[in-house]
Design a protein around this motif. Structure first.
Motif, PDB file in Angstrom:
ATOM      1  N   ASN A 148      46.825 -20.414  66.758  1.00  0.00           N
ATOM      2  CA  ASN A 148      47.461 -19.098  66.821  1.00  0.00           C
ATOM      3  C   ASN A 148      46.518 -18.044  66.289  1.00  0.00           C
ATOM      4  OD1 ASN A 148      48.188 -18.548  63.816  1.00  0.00           O
ATOM      5  ND2 ASN A 148      48.943 -20.631  64.206  1.00  0.00           N
ATOM      6  N   VAL A 149      46.650 -16.847  66.802  1.00  0.00           N
ATOM      7  CA  VAL A 149      45.835 -15.719  66.359  1.00  0.00           C
ATOM      8  C   VAL A 149      46.708 -14.475  66.267  1.00  0.00           C
ATOM      9  CG1 VAL A 149      43.645 -16.567  67.290  1.00  0.00           C
ATOM     10  CG2 VAL A 149      45.150 -15.181  68.720  1.00  0.00           C
ATOM     11  N   SER A 150      46.373 -13.594  65.336  1.00  0.00           N
ATOM     12  CA  SER A 150      47.040 -12.304  65.204  1.00  0.00           C
ATOM     13  C   SER A 150      45.980 -11.220  65.229  1.00  0.00           C
ATOM     14  CB  SER A 150      47.833 -12.219  63.897  1.00  0.00           C
ATOM     15  OG  SER A 150      48.900 -13.151  63.903  1.00  0.00           O
ATOM     16  N   LEU A 151      46.226 -10.186  66.021  1.00  0.00           N
ATOM     17  CA  LEU A 151      45.249  -9.118  66.176  1.00  0.00           C
ATOM     18  C   LEU A 151      45.901  -7.753  66.071  1.00  0.00           C
ATOM     19  CD1 LEU A 151      44.788 -11.304  68.882  1.00  0.00           C
ATOM     20  CD2 LEU A 151      42.516 -10.427  68.391  1.00  0.00           C
ATOM     21  N   THR A 152      45.119  -6.778  65.646  1.00  0.00           N
ATOM     22  CA  THR A 152      45.564  -5.386  65.632  1.00  0.00           C
ATOM     23  C   THR A 152      44.558  -4.546  66.409  1.00  0.00           C
ATOM     24  OG1 THR A 152      44.426  -5.022  63.515  1.00  0.00           O
ATOM     25  CG2 THR A 152      46.774  -5.574  63.434  1.00  0.00           C
ATOM     26  N   PRO A 153      45.027  -3.499  67.071  1.00  0.00           N
ATOM     27  CA  PRO A 153      44.124  -2.684  67.894  1.00  0.00           C
ATOM     28  C   PRO A 153      43.204  -1.825  67.046  1.00  0.00           C
ATOM     29  CG  PRO A 153      46.302  -1.719  67.848  1.00  0.00           C
ATOM     30  CD  PRO A 153      46.422  -3.036  67.146  1.00  0.00           C
ATOM     31  N   LYS A 154      42.015  -1.658  67.546  1.00  0.00           N
ATOM     32  CA  LYS A 154      41.020  -0.824  66.876  1.00  0.00           C
ATOM     33  C   LYS A 154      40.868   0.522  67.579  1.00  0.00           C
ATOM     34  CE  LYS A 154      37.286  -2.923  65.567  1.00  0.00           C
ATOM     35  NZ  LYS A 154      35.967  -3.597  65.627  1.00  0.00           N
ATOM     36  N   SER A 155      40.981   0.536  68.897  1.00  0.00           N
ATOM     37  CA  SER A 155      40.751   1.756  69.660  1.00  0.00           C
ATOM     38  C   SER A 155      41.996   2.634  69.698  1.00  0.00           C
ATOM     39  CB  SER A 155      40.329   1.416  71.097  1.00  0.00           C
ATOM     40  OG  SER A 155      41.429   0.880  71.813  1.00  0.00           O
ATOM     41  N   GLY A 156      41.796   3.925  69.878  1.00  0.00           N
ATOM     42  CA  GLY A 156      42.893   4.872  69.939  1.00  0.00           C
ATOM     43  C   GLY A 156      43.825   4.607  71.099  1.00  0.00           C
ATOM     44  N   LEU A 157      43.299   4.186  72.258  1.00  0.00           N
ATOM     45  CA  LEU A 157      44.113   3.915  73.435  1.00  0.00           C
ATOM     46  C   LEU A 157      45.137   2.840  73.152  1.00  0.00           C
ATOM     47  CD1 LEU A 157      44.842   4.037  76.445  1.00  0.00           C
ATOM     48  CD2 LEU A 157      42.993   2.401  76.861  1.00  0.00           C
ATOM     49  N   PHE A 158      44.689   1.727  72.575  1.00  0.00           N
ATOM     50  CA  PHE A 158      45.594   0.615  72.354  1.00  0.00           C
ATOM     51  C   PHE A 158      46.532   0.861  71.180  1.00  0.00           C
ATOM     52  CE2 PHE A 158      41.976  -1.358  74.585  1.00  0.00           C
ATOM     53  CZ  PHE A 158      42.658  -1.740  75.729  1.00  0.00           C
ATOM     54  N   LYS A 159      46.117   1.655  70.213  1.00  0.00           N
ATOM     55  CA  LYS A 159      47.009   1.998  69.103  1.00  0.00           C
ATOM     56  C   LYS A 159      48.202   2.810  69.593  1.00  0.00           C
ATOM     57  CE  LYS A 159      43.757   1.894  65.228  1.00  0.00           C
ATOM     58  NZ  LYS A 159      43.055   2.700  64.194  1.00  0.00           N
ATOM     59  N   LYS A 160      48.023   3.554  70.653  1.00  0.00           N
ATOM     60  CA  LYS A 160      49.133   4.335  71.209  1.00  0.00           C
ATOM     61  C   LYS A 160      50.144   3.439  71.914  1.00  0.00           C
ATOM     62  CE  LYS A 160      46.444   8.550  71.990  1.00  0.00           C
ATOM     63  NZ  LYS A 160      45.923   9.486  73.015  1.00  0.00           N
ATOM     64  N   LEU A 161      49.714   2.252  72.321  1.00  0.00           N
ATOM     65  CA  LEU A 161      50.566   1.370  73.094  1.00  0.00           C
ATOM     66  C   LEU A 161      51.246   0.289  72.257  1.00  0.00           C
ATOM     67  CD1 LEU A 161      48.258   0.888  76.196  1.00  0.00           C
ATOM     68  CD2 LEU A 161      50.321   2.269  76.078  1.00  0.00           C
ATOM     69  N   PHE A 162      50.526  -0.280  71.282  1.00  0.00           N
ATOM     70  CA  PHE A 162      51.120  -1.353  70.505  1.00  0.00           C
ATOM     71  C   PHE A 162      50.534  -1.435  69.108  1.00  0.00           C
ATOM     72  CE2 PHE A 162      47.520  -3.166  72.685  1.00  0.00           C
ATOM     73  CZ  PHE A 162      46.962  -4.037  71.775  1.00  0.00           C
ATOM     74  N   VAL A 163      51.207  -2.223  68.262  1.00  0.00           N
ATOM     75  CA  VAL A 163      50.841  -2.328  66.855  1.00  0.00           C
ATOM     76  C   VAL A 163      50.119  -3.635  66.548  1.00  0.00           C
ATOM     77  CG1 VAL A 163      51.754  -2.390  64.494  1.00  0.00           C
ATOM     78  CG2 VAL A 163      52.816  -0.903  66.211  1.00  0.00           C
ATOM     79  N   LYS A 164      50.601  -4.733  67.133  1.00  0.00           N
ATOM     80  CA  LYS A 164      50.070  -6.053  66.797  1.00  0.00           C
ATOM     81  C   LYS A 164      50.302  -7.013  67.944  1.00  0.00           C
ATOM     82  CE  LYS A 164      50.580  -9.667  63.245  1.00  0.00           C
ATOM     83  NZ  LYS A 164      51.405 -10.124  62.094  1.00  0.00           N
ATOM     84  N   VAL A 165      49.417  -7.997  68.057  1.00  0.00           N
ATOM     85  CA  VAL A 165      49.555  -9.034  69.071  1.00  0.00           C
ATOM     86  C   VAL A 165      49.457 -10.394  68.391  1.00  0.00           C
ATOM     87  CG1 VAL A 165      48.549 -10.115  71.112  1.00  0.00           C
ATOM     88  CG2 VAL A 165      48.570  -7.621  70.905  1.00  0.00           C
ATOM     89  N   ASP A 166      50.436 -11.252  68.642  1.00  0.00           N
ATOM     90  CA  ASP A 166      50.414 -12.635  68.149  1.00  0.00           C
ATOM     91  C   ASP A 166      50.389 -13.560  69.353  1.00  0.00           C
ATOM     92  OD1 ASP A 166      50.726 -12.330  65.196  1.00  0.00           O
ATOM     93  OD2 ASP A 166      52.584 -11.337  65.810  1.00  0.00           O
ATOM     94  N   ALA A 167      49.420 -14.459  69.389  1.00  0.00           N
ATOM     95  CA  ALA A 167      49.288 -15.388  70.506  1.00  0.00           C
ATOM     96  C   ALA A 167      49.194 -16.812  69.987  1.00  0.00           C
ATOM     97  CB  ALA A 167      48.044 -15.060  71.330  1.00  0.00           C
ATOM     98  N   GLN A 168      49.753 -17.752  70.750  1.00  0.00           N
ATOM     99  CA  GLN A 168      49.675 -19.154  70.369  1.00  0.00           C
ATOM    100  C   GLN A 168      49.615 -20.026  71.608  1.00  0.00           C
ATOM    101  OE1 GLN A 168      53.480 -19.413  68.212  1.00  0.00           O
ATOM    102  NE2 GLN A 168      54.243 -20.746  69.841  1.00  0.00           N
ATOM    103  N   GLY A 169      49.107 -21.237  71.438  1.00  0.00           N
ATOM    104  CA  GLY A 169      49.024 -22.142  72.564  1.00  0.00           C
ATOM    105  C   GLY A 169      48.403 -23.459  72.191  1.00  0.00           C
ATOM    106  N   GLN A 170      48.092 -24.232  73.206  1.00  0.00           N
ATOM    107  CA  GLN A 170      47.393 -25.494  73.036  1.00  0.00           C
ATOM    108  C   GLN A 170      46.133 -25.435  73.897  1.00  0.00           C
ATOM    109  OE1 GLN A 170      50.059 -29.010  72.991  1.00  0.00           O
ATOM    110  NE2 GLN A 170      51.763 -27.557  73.002  1.00  0.00           N
ATOM    111  N   ARG A 171      46.116 -26.128  75.040  1.00  0.00           N
ATOM    112  CA  ARG A 171      44.950 -25.997  75.907  1.00  0.00           C
ATOM    113  C   ARG A 171      44.894 -24.620  76.540  1.00  0.00           C
ATOM    114  NH1 ARG A 171      43.237 -29.748  81.150  1.00  0.00           N
ATOM    115  NH2 ARG A 171      41.348 -28.563  81.667  1.00  0.00           N
ATOM    116  N   TYR A 172      46.054 -24.131  76.952  1.00  0.00           N
ATOM    117  CA  TYR A 172      46.158 -22.803  77.530  1.00  0.00           C
ATOM    118  C   TYR A 172      47.016 -21.922  76.630  1.00  0.00           C
ATOM    119  CZ  TYR A 172      44.461 -25.003  81.845  1.00  0.00           C
ATOM    120  OH  TYR A 172      43.719 -25.677  82.785  1.00  0.00           O
ATOM    121  N   VAL A 173      47.167 -20.673  76.998  1.00  0.00           N
ATOM    122  CA  VAL A 173      48.049 -19.762  76.277  1.00  0.00           C
ATOM    123  C   VAL A 173      49.495 -20.132  76.598  1.00  0.00           C
ATOM    124  CG1 VAL A 173      48.670 -17.375  75.867  1.00  0.00           C
ATOM    125  CG2 VAL A 173      46.348 -17.939  76.586  1.00  0.00           C
TER     126      VAL A 173
END
Length: 212
Positions: A148-173
Motif C-alpha cells: 500500500n502507498v499513500s501520496l499527497t499532491p505537490k503541484s497546484g493543479l492536483f491540489k485543486k482536485l484532491f487531497v490524498k491518494v491511497d492505493a493498495q494491491g498485490q500483483r496489480y492494483v
C-alpha cells in the motif's frame, strides 16, 4: 449521463494510476519499486472496474461499472456499462466520448483536464522527470502478499482536485481511494486484471481510431 460525469470518471482513473505509478520515482524500498516497475512494464493492461463517487454536499454516492484497457501505443479506453453504456477514449491528442446516440470530442490542449491526460500518458511512457514534480510519498509499505502507498499532491493543479491518494494491491492494483476537496471522495476497485491479450481487438482498435 452528462459530459461532466464522463470527465469525472476519466479524471478519477487518470489520477489513480498517475498517483500509483509515480511512486516509482520516489519510493526508496527496492522491492516496492520493483513492483511498480512491473505494473508499468506491460504494453497492454485490462481490468474490470467499479467506481463509487461520493458527493458530500448532496449526500449521494454515484456508482459506475465497466472495463478499462490501457495501451502504451494508443491510450486509454473506458467502456462504461452502467449506469449507461458509453465509451470514453483518451489519446495524447484527444478525448472522445461515444454513446449509442451521441458523439463528442475535444482536443487535449483545449480542456483544463488536458494537462492531466498528457501527464498520464507521459507517465506510462516512462517520463519520470514529469512525475517527480507532482507527488510526495507519505508512506509506502510492502510485503509478499500485499502493498500500500499513500501520496499527497505537490503541484497546484492536483491540489485543486484532491487531497490524498491511497492505493493498495498485490500483483496489480486492487483499490484506490482518492480523498478530494470539499470532503468528496472516489473509490475505484479493479478486478480480473490481466496483461493479456496484448493485441487490441478489432472493435477496440476502431474506437481508438476515433481519437486519431
Amino acid at each position: 449521463m452528462q459530459k461532466s460525469r464522463f470527465l469525472n470518471v476519466f479524471i478519477s482513473f487518470v489520477m489513480s494510476l498517475f498517483a500509483l505509478l509515480s511512486t516509482t520515482t520516489h519510493a526508496q524500498n527496492s522491492d516496492l519499486k520493483q513492483i511498480f516497475t512491473q505494473l508499468s512494464a506491460s504494453s497492454v493492461v485490462r481490468a474490470n472496474f467499479v467506481q463509487h463517487k461520493k458527493l458530500a454536499s448532496l449526500n449521494k454516492t454515484y456508482v459506475s461499472k465497466g472495463t478499462v484497457v490501457f495501451t502504451k501505443n494508443s491510450g486509454v479506453l473506458w467502456q462504461i456499462q452502467s449506469p449507461v453504456k458509453a465509451d470514453l477514449i483518451v489519446t495524447p491528442k484527444k478525448i472522445v466520448q461515444k454513446t449509442q446516440r451521441t458523439y463528442s470530442q475535444i482536443e487535449v490542449d483545449k480542456t483544463p483536464y488536458g494537462s492531466v491526460a498528457t501527464m498520464f500518458l507521459q507517465l506510462m511512457s516512462g517520463n519520470e522527470t514529469a512525475l517527480a514534480k507532482n507527488f510526495n510519498v507519505v508512506s509506502a509499505n510492502y510485503s509478499p502478499t500485499k502493498w500500500n502507498v499513500s501520496l499527497t499532491p505537490k503541484s497546484g493543479l492536483f491540489k485543486k482536485l484532491f487531497v490524498k491518494v491511497d492505493a493498495q494491491g498485490q500483483r496489480y492494483v486492487d483499490q484506490i481511494v482518492i480523498q478530494e476537496q470539499a470532503n468528496n471522495s472516489t473509490t475505484i476497485r479493479f478486478s480480473q486484471q490481466t496483461a493479456q491479450p496484448q493485441t487490441l481487438t478489432a472493435a477496440e482498435n476502431a474506437l481508438f481510431q476515433l481519437a486519431k
